[in-house]
Design an enzyme around this catalytic site. Structure first.
Site, PDB file in Angstrom:
ATOM      1  N   HIS A 296      -8.413  -2.795   0.102  1.00  0.00           N
ATOM      2  CA  HIS A 296      -7.433  -3.738   0.644  1.00  0.00           C
ATOM      3  C   HIS A 296      -6.818  -4.555  -0.484  1.00  0.00           C
ATOM      4  O   HIS A 296      -7.536  -5.080  -1.338  1.00  0.00           O
ATOM      5  CB  HIS A 296      -8.093  -4.701   1.633  1.00  0.00           C
ATOM      6  CG  HIS A 296      -8.420  -4.076   2.953  1.00  0.00           C
ATOM      7  ND1 HIS A 296      -9.303  -4.640   3.853  1.00  0.00           N
ATOM      8  CD2 HIS A 296      -7.971  -2.933   3.538  1.00  0.00           C
ATOM      9  CE1 HIS A 296      -9.391  -3.866   4.920  1.00  0.00           C
ATOM     10  NE2 HIS A 296      -8.589  -2.828   4.752  1.00  0.00           N
TER      11      HIS A 296
ATOM     12  N   ARG B 280     -14.196   3.871   9.540  1.00  0.00           N
ATOM     13  CA  ARG B 280     -13.868   2.874   8.503  1.00  0.00           C
ATOM     14  C   ARG B 280     -14.132   1.458   9.028  1.00  0.00           C
ATOM     15  O   ARG B 280     -14.721   0.629   8.336  1.00  0.00           O
ATOM     16  CB  ARG B 280     -12.405   3.061   8.099  1.00  0.00           C
ATOM     17  CG  ARG B 280     -11.884   2.117   7.028  1.00  0.00           C
ATOM     18  CD  ARG B 280     -10.497   2.620   6.615  1.00  0.00           C
ATOM     19  NE  ARG B 280      -9.716   1.646   5.875  1.00  0.00           N
ATOM     20  CZ  ARG B 280      -9.769   1.461   4.557  1.00  0.00           C
ATOM     21  NH1 ARG B 280     -10.621   2.173   3.834  1.00  0.00           N
ATOM     22  NH2 ARG B 280      -8.995   0.567   3.960  1.00  0.00           N
TER      23      ARG B 280
ATOM     24  N   TYR C 196     -13.010  -8.385   9.726  1.00  0.00           N
ATOM     25  CA  TYR C 196     -14.386  -7.981   9.964  1.00  0.00           C
ATOM     26  C   TYR C 196     -15.326  -9.173  10.070  1.00  0.00           C
ATOM     27  O   TYR C 196     -16.395  -9.075  10.664  1.00  0.00           O
ATOM     28  CB  TYR C 196     -14.833  -7.001   8.882  1.00  0.00           C
ATOM     29  CG  TYR C 196     -13.963  -5.765   8.888  1.00  0.00           C
ATOM     30  CD1 TYR C 196     -14.047  -4.850   9.939  1.00  0.00           C
ATOM     31  CD2 TYR C 196     -13.005  -5.547   7.902  1.00  0.00           C
ATOM     32  CE1 TYR C 196     -13.220  -3.743   9.984  1.00  0.00           C
ATOM     33  CE2 TYR C 196     -12.176  -4.439   7.950  1.00  0.00           C
ATOM     34  CZ  TYR C 196     -12.293  -3.539   8.988  1.00  0.00           C
ATOM     35  OH  TYR C 196     -11.468  -2.454   9.051  1.00  0.00           O
TER      36      TYR C 196
ATOM     37  N   HIS D 103     -10.442   6.610  11.784  1.00  0.00           N
ATOM     38  CA  HIS D 103     -10.362   5.247  11.263  1.00  0.00           C
ATOM     39  C   HIS D 103     -11.458   4.361  11.854  1.00  0.00           C
ATOM     40  O   HIS D 103     -11.817   3.336  11.258  1.00  0.00           O
ATOM     41  CB  HIS D 103      -8.987   4.657  11.567  1.00  0.00           C
ATOM     42  CG  HIS D 103      -8.459   3.766  10.488  1.00  0.00           C
ATOM     43  ND1 HIS D 103      -8.116   4.235   9.233  1.00  0.00           N
ATOM     44  CD2 HIS D 103      -8.242   2.427  10.454  1.00  0.00           C
ATOM     45  CE1 HIS D 103      -7.686   3.226   8.493  1.00  0.00           C
ATOM     46  NE2 HIS D 103      -7.770   2.119   9.211  1.00  0.00           N
TER      47      HIS D 103
ATOM     48  N   ARG E 206     -10.216   6.133   4.447  1.00  0.00           N
ATOM     49  CA  ARG E 206      -9.111   6.526   5.325  1.00  0.00           C
ATOM     50  C   ARG E 206      -9.144   8.048   5.436  1.00  0.00           C
ATOM     51  O   ARG E 206      -9.636   8.742   4.550  1.00  0.00           O
ATOM     52  CB  ARG E 206      -7.771   6.086   4.741  1.00  0.00           C
ATOM     53  CG  ARG E 206      -7.629   4.579   4.504  1.00  0.00           C
ATOM     54  CD  ARG E 206      -6.283   4.268   3.862  1.00  0.00           C
ATOM     55  NE  ARG E 206      -6.092   2.834   3.656  1.00  0.00           N
ATOM     56  CZ  ARG E 206      -6.364   2.187   2.516  1.00  0.00           C
ATOM     57  NH1 ARG E 206      -6.834   2.869   1.477  1.00  0.00           N
ATOM     58  NH2 ARG E 206      -6.150   0.904   2.405  1.00  0.00           N
TER      59      ARG E 206
ATOM     60  N   LYS F 143      -3.846   4.173  -0.991  1.00  0.00           N
ATOM     61  CA  LYS F 143      -2.415   3.938  -0.794  1.00  0.00           C
ATOM     62  C   LYS F 143      -1.739   3.642  -2.128  1.00  0.00           C
ATOM     63  O   LYS F 143      -2.290   2.942  -2.973  1.00  0.00           O
ATOM     64  CB  LYS F 143      -2.202   2.761   0.162  1.00  0.00           C
ATOM     65  CG  LYS F 143      -2.552   3.083   1.612  1.00  0.00           C
ATOM     66  CD  LYS F 143      -2.214   1.907   2.511  1.00  0.00           C
ATOM     67  CE  LYS F 143      -2.454   2.242   3.972  1.00  0.00           C
ATOM     68  NZ  LYS F 143      -2.112   1.107   4.862  1.00  0.00           N
TER      69      LYS F 143
END
Length: 300
Positions: free
Chosen positions: A269, A246, A278, A243, A147, A171
């Protein structure tokens, strides 16, 4: 238990124990306050609800214009909220567990073809100091699927090149180790030895890897502008951002057979469901390839 107190406790749990980012916490609270407002009119607290009452609430909100995407998010918030109440022994069953969410159209993120990634990187003028830095930035974005916030926060002390790894703070301040290829390592080392070492590094930025000409950390907006400029120079017309690298990183890994769990770990994730997008991208590309190149497709 009343809604106000329950939501306050849930907020503390999300912030202190789950370590969620402020925006994520606000999204949960916004959804729950919407539900609280609905049931407070009926003088029903969170412990008095069942599946039937929650379904009726969702139908009413839908009839008043709640979008399908908002419904899906609201159901997700309810499930998380009631899981917390079970965890704290307020209830023993989750009334939101069997709520059926609306079917959402899968929005596939924009990504770059492998040749487009190369074209963007090749468009950078490496004769300039900032050009060498930008090549290192793009190679790192693409090699590690970072990110933009993770990239600008990357530190010298996060580099473990002997092990072919970097440490990434994602995050909720969650750390993960991500493999980094030899080309990205080479570009970072060239930047460090030939550019970064000559910068007037500002106090507080001594350990930050990527710096501007004044020796301060780069901003997210600056990375966004670098990507836009490189895309324009490479003649790419897609709407892209940092992004997009990514998305491209993950798409290309899945396309070449990478295990989805491994991609999930590298992207940071929390849920495999987020990573499964994906798989859809890979399947879409496969379908388009078959329809375009299969010899029998041309006879239809």
């Amino acid at each position: 238990m009343q809604w106000k107190g329950a939501i306050r406790e849930f907020k503390n749990y999300l912030q202190l124990e789950k370590g969620l980012a402020d925006n994520s916490v606000k999204a949960y609270l916004r959804d729950l306050n919407k539900i609280a407002h609905y049931f407070e009119n009926e003088e029903l607290g969170p412990l008095q609800l069942n599946l039937f009452r929650l379904e009726k609430c969702l139908r009413d909100l839908q009839n008043h214009g709640l979008s399908t995407r908002s419904q899906a998010r609201l159901i997700s918030s309810l499930r998380a909220f009631y899981k917390y109440l079970i965890l704290e022994d307020y209830i023993d069953q989750n009334p939101a567990e069997l709520l059926e969410g609306p079917k959402l159209d899968q929005k596939l993120p924009e990504y770059l073809e492998e040749e487009e990634v190369s074209a963007m990187i090749d468009s950078i003028d490496r004769s300039k100091p900032e050009g060498m830095r930008n090549v290192a930035i793009f190679e790192t974005l693409y090699a590690c699927g970072l990110r933009v916030s993770e990239l600008v926060g990357l530190r010298l002390s996060d580099l473990f090149f002997k092990e072919d790894l970097i440490r990434v703070v994602g995050k909720g301040n969650k750390e993960r180790l991500v493999p980094i290829n030899s080309l990205a390592q080479k570009m970072i080392e060239l930047y460090r030895q030939e550019v970064r070492v000559h910068l007037p590094i500002k106090k507080g930025s001594e350990d930050i890897l990527f710096l501007n000409r004044r020796g301060s950390a780069l901003s997210r907006a600056m990375i966004f502008n670098l990507v836009k400029d490189a895309a324009s120079a490479a003649g790419i017309r897609k709407t892209i951002s940092p992004h997009t690298f990514r998305h491209s990183f993950a798409t290309h890994l899945v396309k070449h057979g990478a295990d989805l769990r491994a991609v999930q770990e590298m992207l940071g994730h929390e849920s495999i469901t987020t990573t499964e997008i994906y798989t859809h991208l890979s399947q879409q590309q496969l379908r388009e390839t078959i329809l375009k190149f299969h010899p029998r497709s041309k006879d239809a």
